[in-house]
Design an enzyme around this catalytic site. Sequence first.
Site, PDB file in Angstrom:
ATOM      1  CG  ASP A 462      -2.032  -1.024   1.095  1.00 18.98           C
ATOM      2  OD1 ASP A 462      -1.936  -1.897   0.218  1.00 18.98           O
ATOM      3  OD2 ASP A 462      -2.995  -0.972   1.887  1.00 18.98           O
ATOM      4  CD  GLU A 531      -4.550  -4.065  -2.927  1.00 14.05           C
ATOM      5  OE1 GLU A 531      -3.803  -5.066  -2.912  1.00 14.05           O
ATOM      6  OE2 GLU A 531      -4.951  -3.501  -1.897  1.00 14.05           O
TER       7      GLU A 531
END
Length: 889
Positions: A462, A531
């Site tokens: 992330d 994602e």
Amino acid sequence: MRIRRATAATLVGLLLLALVSASAATLTLQNPAAVASPTEAGQVSTIPGWRIASTASAAQGGELISSPGYDDRRWTSVPARSTVLGGLISAGKYPDLGYSTNLADKVDKQDFTVPWWYREEFTADKTPGTRTTLRLTSGVIPSAEVWVNGTRVAGQDTVAGAYPAHDFDVTDLLRAGTNAVAIKVFPADPDKQLVISFLDWSKPAPDNDMGVWRDVRLVRTGSVALSGARVLTDLAVPALDSADLTVKAEVSNLTGAPVDTEVSGSVGPMTFSKQVRLKAHETATVAFDPLHLADPKVWWPYQMGDQPLYHLDLTAKVGGASSDRASTDFGIREVQSSLNSAGFRQFTVNGKPFLVRGAGWASDLFLRYDPQRLTDQLSHAKDLGLNTIRLEGKGENDELFQFADRAGLMVLSGWECCTHWQNNDADKWSPQDHAVARASAETEGMRLRNHPSMLGFYIGSDQSPPPVIEKEYLDGLAKSDWQLPVMPSISSYGGELTGPSGHKGLGPYWWVPPNYWYGDQKGGAFGFEGENGPGPAIPDLESLKKMLSPAELDSLWQNPDAVQFHLSSSEHFDRLGPYLDALGARYGKPTGLEDFVLKSQLANYEANRAQFEAYGRNQSKAVNPSGGVIYWMLNNAWPTLYWHLFDYEMAPSGSYFGAKTALKQLHVQYSYDDRSIALVNKGLDEAPNLTVQATVFALDGTVLSDQNLTDLRARADGTTKIGAVPTPEGLSTTYFVRLLLHDADGNPVDRNVYWLSTKPDTYDTADSKRWWDSPQTGYADLTGLQQLGPAQVGATAASTVQDGTVHTTTTLTNSGGTVAFFLRATVTRGEGGPEIAPSTWSDDYVTLWPGESITLTADYRQAQLGATTPTVRLTGVNLPAQYVPAPIK
């Protein structure tokens, strides 16, 4: 030479077990069923299983526990690759931890707050001139002490982290006859150690996956050992008419005196050799002059070409006698990535644009290794039409990459987010953390770099790592001669050394309607998305009953704000509220559990189809094209109600077939934003002389518009817009669009049916705090589907068997006067029996107009049938369940 484990079979002919160093000595393990005969050149033995015990009961020290003859008969026997809890589950110590709240209720986390022992005995003879290495092919989660024959070989200061491999020369500790190895594993904490966690993917494993999760091997060599065999490939692009191969390996002197060794090898008919002088205990890298290969057999992703593999063999000789061998398979291909004019990442394979159509991979929650399940899940990925899987941490065993090499699936690997791995303050890492980070990158780089299926590596998830840690990862990968793209993160965060990520940023992760993917907000189908997905993915009823209690099944569809145990631990993903709101508003409030499940399949089908179709359509845009998307996720680590294309039972449902429709090799599709029709071609060759029939139907089946588009050409590896679906007068609020694609001979190529509304879905993208979704503000009206009249469908089915695989063919014909909507066929074990899963279907959830027919095929293992007759269960939105025998001929 064979890996020494009775259960480590090749995966249905597709997996090739990795072969490592070997030598001329006898070394056998205590379990006779797992022992392979020594080969002429040597032997590598994998410990086939362990006995484990908690230090709460086995309180003696390592000196005693690792001594041969120690009484471990009351310990628990577990497989070779076993976390503590995974091993206990395999031994039957716990009930079904996938059902209801058993995972929380039946497992005491306190059991895993103390260290556990792993122990095994083996026999060896002491052959003069040979050396024995104890090899941990990966790290131990989270850290360990290693003992052999009463001697501590290594401690937590050395064996730490999930990934770093370790070799320990134990020659001088061995004795003729019985020997013992014991590994003391310590409690794991993902927030403080570089280990493995499942984050918000499911409930966490109560033991935090502590244990020996990959193979431990005993390697016998002469005085010189080989490791890290690899081939650096340089393919001439775009001609693809030649390649240069540079072979490298590490060669180690295991003795206290200098030694001369000849290292020789071969790749097919090409041979080479080099003399190497090594100082005492020296390890050096040997590199051979490049081998020039004309007209190489080039490896391609499966939708673009074939998957030929080459084989490298290396031998180290001392005094003319073989001391060690190493070998590896590899493929010749060229992967590159760059940033387009809009700053987003795009990949090329062998000089051709490669639109990533991928999904996120989940390892088993307890890191259990099951060859058949691994094969089934990866086979599902390919059957779906995906070309890439992404691993966020977990790493997976070698067999996954060997399957991918042979199947032509690309793999993106990297570290996980949100735990100690993603600590943006490098000063909060200990010196050991920094050493583990570099060693992890080197180990994974060495393990993965020869696999042609590898597409790239993420050193952050992330967020990108800080520069100090970023350099450690890059140094580790460089040590492995990593040749593939390295990305700093799957979000928009760039790296100081790796540069911009070329990714858009996170989300959405929760329910959004189909037209969302065609917008220009954060989740729209442009650029590269590492994602995202529409979140909830409700399995079919049979799977639901295996995971939820009756009370939980009632709550599932009636209580939007109820926290669901089989959703995430995260507060953003622990209840179905927005999804249930949308389901009721769009399709009508569910009237019961079965109605809820059916409407969920409709919602999942259309949302997943739209996501992949939108990225496919936009790949050929002149401005800000799509570069790829990773659907979140492919599979589940544990039975859950969200983030998958097939459920934990591997039963395909609405999510699966919506995606499969969108991912067909040659596909005709509708666009939710501008009503355009597009041809999407995933092959490298243009497809000419095509015809598309586009028909708009009112809900009652009346044809409102019908057009034939002829003499069409689908551009190679791209998208061609060919027209638009009109908005005719007389549209019912809910209506259908059917697209039929035929080749030049009139043969059907693709069939795609949409159920649409004159009222659009709307959503709010302004709330930046809701990174996980965009709240829906208005809903399409699809409630007319509840008013369809009863359908009449005739069906015939039959089955054949070949090589243990059953092939069931089912022909459906709409013999009535109304549309037969969203027909689902499943194969069951006899009438009323359970569904056979996994199975792969040519298509499913199909819609037929009066007089139309379609033939569906399903493949599955004969062993799954038992003594029953295969039977096709047929259902639909307006068709009651009916059973059709499909006897084997």
